[in-house]
Design a protein around this motif. Sequence first.
Motif, PDB file in Angstrom:
ATOM      1  N   THR A 136      31.922  23.022   0.544  1.00 45.36           N
ATOM      2  CA  THR A 136      32.819  23.665   1.691  1.00 45.36           C
ATOM      3  C   THR A 136      34.406  22.857   1.626  1.00 45.36           C
ATOM      4  O   THR A 136      35.064  23.254   2.202  1.00 45.36           O
ATOM      5  CB  THR A 136      32.229  23.013   3.196  1.00 45.36           C
ATOM      6  OG1 THR A 136      32.015  21.594   3.232  1.00 45.36           O
ATOM      7  CG2 THR A 136      30.890  23.755   3.508  1.00 45.36           C
ATOM      8  N   GLY A 137      34.560  22.032   0.595  1.00 43.77           N
ATOM      9  CA  GLY A 137      35.762  21.346   0.783  1.00 43.77           C
ATOM     10  C   GLY A 137      35.922  20.323  -0.477  1.00 43.77           C
ATOM     11  O   GLY A 137      34.760  19.842  -1.067  1.00 43.77           O
ATOM     12  N   ILE A 138      37.037  19.520  -0.653  1.00 44.83           N
ATOM     13  CA  ILE A 138      36.984  18.596  -1.833  1.00 44.83           C
ATOM     14  C   ILE A 138      36.149  17.397  -1.526  1.00 44.83           C
ATOM     15  O   ILE A 138      35.556  16.837  -2.055  1.00 44.83           O
ATOM     16  CB  ILE A 138      38.413  18.258  -1.838  1.00 44.83           C
ATOM     17  CG1 ILE A 138      38.663  17.697  -3.226  1.00 44.83           C
ATOM     18  CG2 ILE A 138      38.950  17.368  -0.935  1.00 44.83           C
ATOM     19  CD1 ILE A 138      38.631  18.654  -4.671  1.00 44.83           C
ATOM     20  N   ASP A 139      35.622  17.364  -0.147  1.00 41.70           N
ATOM     21  CA  ASP A 139      34.908  16.023   0.206  1.00 41.70           C
ATOM     22  C   ASP A 139      33.460  16.410  -0.322  1.00 41.70           C
ATOM     23  O   ASP A 139      32.573  15.708  -0.141  1.00 41.70           O
ATOM     24  CB  ASP A 139      34.883  16.051   1.629  1.00 41.70           C
ATOM     25  CG  ASP A 139      36.142  15.846   2.342  1.00 41.70           C
ATOM     26  OD1 ASP A 139      37.006  15.179   1.626  1.00 41.70           O
ATOM     27  OD2 ASP A 139      36.830  16.487   3.398  1.00 41.70           O
ATOM     28  N   SER A 140      33.067  17.731  -0.517  1.00 47.20           N
ATOM     29  CA  SER A 140      31.753  18.024  -0.891  1.00 47.20           C
ATOM     30  C   SER A 140      31.372  18.356  -2.400  1.00 47.20           C
ATOM     31  O   SER A 140      30.423  18.969  -2.409  1.00 47.20           O
ATOM     32  CB  SER A 140      31.166  19.031   0.270  1.00 47.20           C
ATOM     33  OG  SER A 140      32.043  20.174   0.111  1.00 47.20           O
ATOM     34  N   THR A 163      36.311  11.745  -5.805  1.00 51.11           N
ATOM     35  CA  THR A 163      35.572  12.721  -5.258  1.00 51.11           C
ATOM     36  C   THR A 163      34.179  12.596  -5.638  1.00 51.11           C
ATOM     37  O   THR A 163      33.467  13.380  -4.994  1.00 51.11           O
ATOM     38  CB  THR A 163      36.440  13.979  -5.536  1.00 51.11           C
ATOM     39  OG1 THR A 163      36.137  14.341  -7.169  1.00 51.11           O
ATOM     40  CG2 THR A 163      37.595  14.291  -5.100  1.00 51.11           C
ATOM     41  N   GLY A 164      33.902  11.899  -6.728  1.00 51.00           N
ATOM     42  CA  GLY A 164      32.419  11.700  -7.243  1.00 51.00           C
ATOM     43  C   GLY A 164      31.866  12.918  -7.891  1.00 51.00           C
ATOM     44  O   GLY A 164      30.861  13.283  -8.151  1.00 51.00           O
ATOM     45  N   CYS A 165      32.781  13.882  -8.536  1.00 53.69           N
ATOM     46  CA  CYS A 165      32.435  14.943  -8.844  1.00 53.69           C
ATOM     47  C   CYS A 165      32.579  14.766 -10.450  1.00 53.69           C
ATOM     48  O   CYS A 165      33.143  13.872 -10.976  1.00 53.69           O
ATOM     49  CB  CYS A 165      33.261  16.220  -8.831  1.00 53.69           C
ATOM     50  SG  CYS A 165      34.969  16.149  -9.425  1.00 53.69           S
ATOM     51  N   GLU A 166      31.877  15.544 -11.414  1.00 48.12           N
ATOM     52  CA  GLU A 166      31.949  15.380 -12.954  1.00 48.12           C
ATOM     53  C   GLU A 166      32.995  16.161 -13.246  1.00 48.12           C
ATOM     54  O   GLU A 166      33.118  17.714 -13.010  1.00 48.12           O
ATOM     55  CB  GLU A 166      30.643  15.922 -13.554  1.00 48.12           C
ATOM     56  CG  GLU A 166      30.595  15.587 -14.978  1.00 48.12           C
ATOM     57  CD  GLU A 166      29.584  16.203 -15.777  1.00 48.12           C
ATOM     58  OE1 GLU A 166      29.302  16.208 -16.692  1.00 48.12           O
ATOM     59  OE2 GLU A 166      28.424  16.485 -14.806  1.00 48.12           O
ATOM     60  N   ILE A 167      34.148  15.705 -13.967  1.00 54.73           N
ATOM     61  CA  ILE A 167      35.303  16.538 -14.385  1.00 54.73           C
ATOM     62  C   ILE A 167      35.177  17.237 -15.578  1.00 54.73           C
ATOM     63  O   ILE A 167      34.727  16.425 -16.703  1.00 54.73           O
ATOM     64  CB  ILE A 167      36.383  15.711 -14.367  1.00 54.73           C
ATOM     65  CG1 ILE A 167      36.693  14.697 -13.282  1.00 54.73           C
ATOM     66  CG2 ILE A 167      37.767  16.576 -14.650  1.00 54.73           C
ATOM     67  CD1 ILE A 167      37.906  13.655 -13.323  1.00 54.73           C
ATOM     68  N   MET A 168      35.330  18.639 -15.750  1.00 49.42           N
ATOM     69  CA  MET A 168      35.063  19.112 -16.816  1.00 49.42           C
ATOM     70  C   MET A 168      36.628  20.017 -17.296  1.00 49.42           C
ATOM     71  O   MET A 168      36.946  20.586 -16.444  1.00 49.42           O
ATOM     72  CB  MET A 168      34.108  20.378 -16.861  1.00 49.42           C
ATOM     73  CG  MET A 168      32.909  20.198 -16.207  1.00 49.42           C
ATOM     74  SD  MET A 168      31.966  18.929 -17.159  1.00 49.42           S
ATOM     75  CE  MET A 168      32.026  19.610 -18.601  1.00 49.42           C
ATOM     76  N   ASP A 169      37.048  19.248 -18.227  1.00 47.27           N
ATOM     77  CA  ASP A 169      38.647  19.918 -18.465  1.00 47.27           C
ATOM     78  C   ASP A 169      38.559  20.759 -19.902  1.00 47.27           C
ATOM     79  O   ASP A 169      37.853  20.395 -20.671  1.00 47.27           O
ATOM     80  CB  ASP A 169      39.575  18.610 -18.667  1.00 47.27           C
ATOM     81  CG  ASP A 169      39.221  17.749 -19.718  1.00 47.27           C
ATOM     82  OD1 ASP A 169      37.953  17.088 -19.838  1.00 47.27           O
ATOM     83  OD2 ASP A 169      40.326  17.553 -20.585  1.00 47.27           O
ATOM     84  N   TYR A 170      39.246  21.935 -19.858  1.00 49.87           N
ATOM     85  CA  TYR A 170      39.380  22.924 -20.679  1.00 49.87           C
ATOM     86  C   TYR A 170      40.953  22.835 -21.282  1.00 49.87           C
ATOM     87  O   TYR A 170      41.751  22.569 -20.434  1.00 49.87           O
ATOM     88  CB  TYR A 170      38.944  24.031 -20.265  1.00 49.87           C
ATOM     89  CG  TYR A 170      37.519  23.965 -19.788  1.00 49.87           C
ATOM     90  CD1 TYR A 170      36.464  24.241 -20.830  1.00 49.87           C
ATOM     91  CD2 TYR A 170      37.071  23.506 -18.787  1.00 49.87           C
ATOM     92  CE1 TYR A 170      35.048  24.086 -20.524  1.00 49.87           C
ATOM     93  CE2 TYR A 170      35.684  23.419 -18.349  1.00 49.87           C
ATOM     94  CZ  TYR A 170      34.773  23.831 -19.307  1.00 49.87           C
ATOM     95  OH  TYR A 170      33.489  23.465 -18.825  1.00 49.87           O
TER      96      TYR A 170
END
Lengths: 264, 219
Positions: A136-140, A163-170
């Motif tokens: 629902t947003g950058i918090d989730s 943010t606790g996310c897994e960053i995938m960069d291309y």
Amino acid sequence: MKKIVCIVLALILLLALTACGSSSKKDDASLTLTAGKLAVSAEIGYPPMEYFDADGSTPIGFDVEMMTEIAKRMGLELDLIDTAWDGIFAGLDSNKYDMVMSSCSITPSRQENYLMSKPYVQNAIELLVPVDSDITGIDSVSGKKVAVQGETTSHDYLRDNDTGCEIMDYDKVINCFDELKLGRVDAVLTDSVVAAYYLGDELDNYKVVWVNSEAEPIGITFRKGNTALCEAVEKVLDEMFADGTAAKIAAKYFGDSAGVEGIR
Amino acid sequence: MDVLQKMLSWLPQLLDGARITILMTITATCAGVILGTFLALGKISRNVVISKLCSAYIFFFRGTPLLMQLYFLYYAVPMFLPALTINSRFLAAFIAYGLNSGAYCAELIRAAIQSIDPGQSEAARALGLTYGQTMRLLIIPQSIRRLVPPVGNEFIMMLKDVSLVSIISLGDLTKVTRSINSSAATPLVYIPSMIIYLIITAFFTFVFNRVESHMAKKE
């Protein structure tokens, strides 16, 4: 023993090579690296800002038309150099081109290392997710995979904020959208100018759930200290905004001219 | 001193990248050698269909850029055939590199097999050995010895080809280096990174040389 000597020699060679600095000289009488030519670098592959037309070889886009007009008004021949985003600023440092006009968001760290023009188009980073996503947003996004183009401000945002996310960069932004389409990532964080373009015909499939409150307007990047060229370009840009050329180009690529209104 | 300290601070990330690079190189080259053996035997087979099929496979994988094969497998194939979607980046890269390496190894293995004097297999057949026995007991063991140097070469080529995986967001040594380069805003990181590549190459060159001399002793 021989092998060790070999390795040592290889290392010495390596160090010697790095010690040789670049020594390209600038013609003092000219504003640009090559007299009569405005060498502009862009990562072509970032619609609607800079991308190739359907024929795959003609660069088009908002930035491309803006720079064409800038060069024309300055009486210079435009030399557009397609460069990988990763390394685009290093090329500026090593005098490969006069300026970078490739949707560069104006950020404090870039301003510290480079000379940036006043903004010429509005922008902020946005989080794009599939319509049925539970984000629902950058918090989730914690624990989710978020795709970004490498070394962009979106990438910086994820690295700087927890943010606790897994960053995938291309390398290319199109790959982020490919991954989203294939369901390999859960969200894409990208510039609003690009998101709007991709959303164009995918409105039923994707939605924007978050827009960074901190705007990141886009400017042109010059080498630090190259004020003469920066000022000359700013003057032309001002003219283009005053006579409505900028609004016309914006309307052509963004559908409306809201992005350039009141920005300068 | 400051420079050295900086380089040392990057080391953990670089080594993490090197781990992926080494793992990918080893697994893909092994897969390539195994696949290549079957392709080579297929290509020299007297069965025209098998021979042509293997030739076509080798032609395709040697005739198109590895970068494009990787792109195709990872991004294009899932769009056409959703059933073939590979979500693990490492697995996707492993398959692409293995398939590609298989084609190159096939040619190396074919050359090694054909370098064995045909008189030997004629003699074996005259003594009543079947084609399979001749290959298994006579030709292949001798070919392996001749294969060590070219496979070592293929291995080192692969080590550097693995740097292409950055396009699918897999963090090998090259990708980590480039990331550090842009986030630390200094190209200095290329120096320790290249040194790591050289160390890996030196180590595996040493291993392959040892294997080669070990085999020579047996001869």
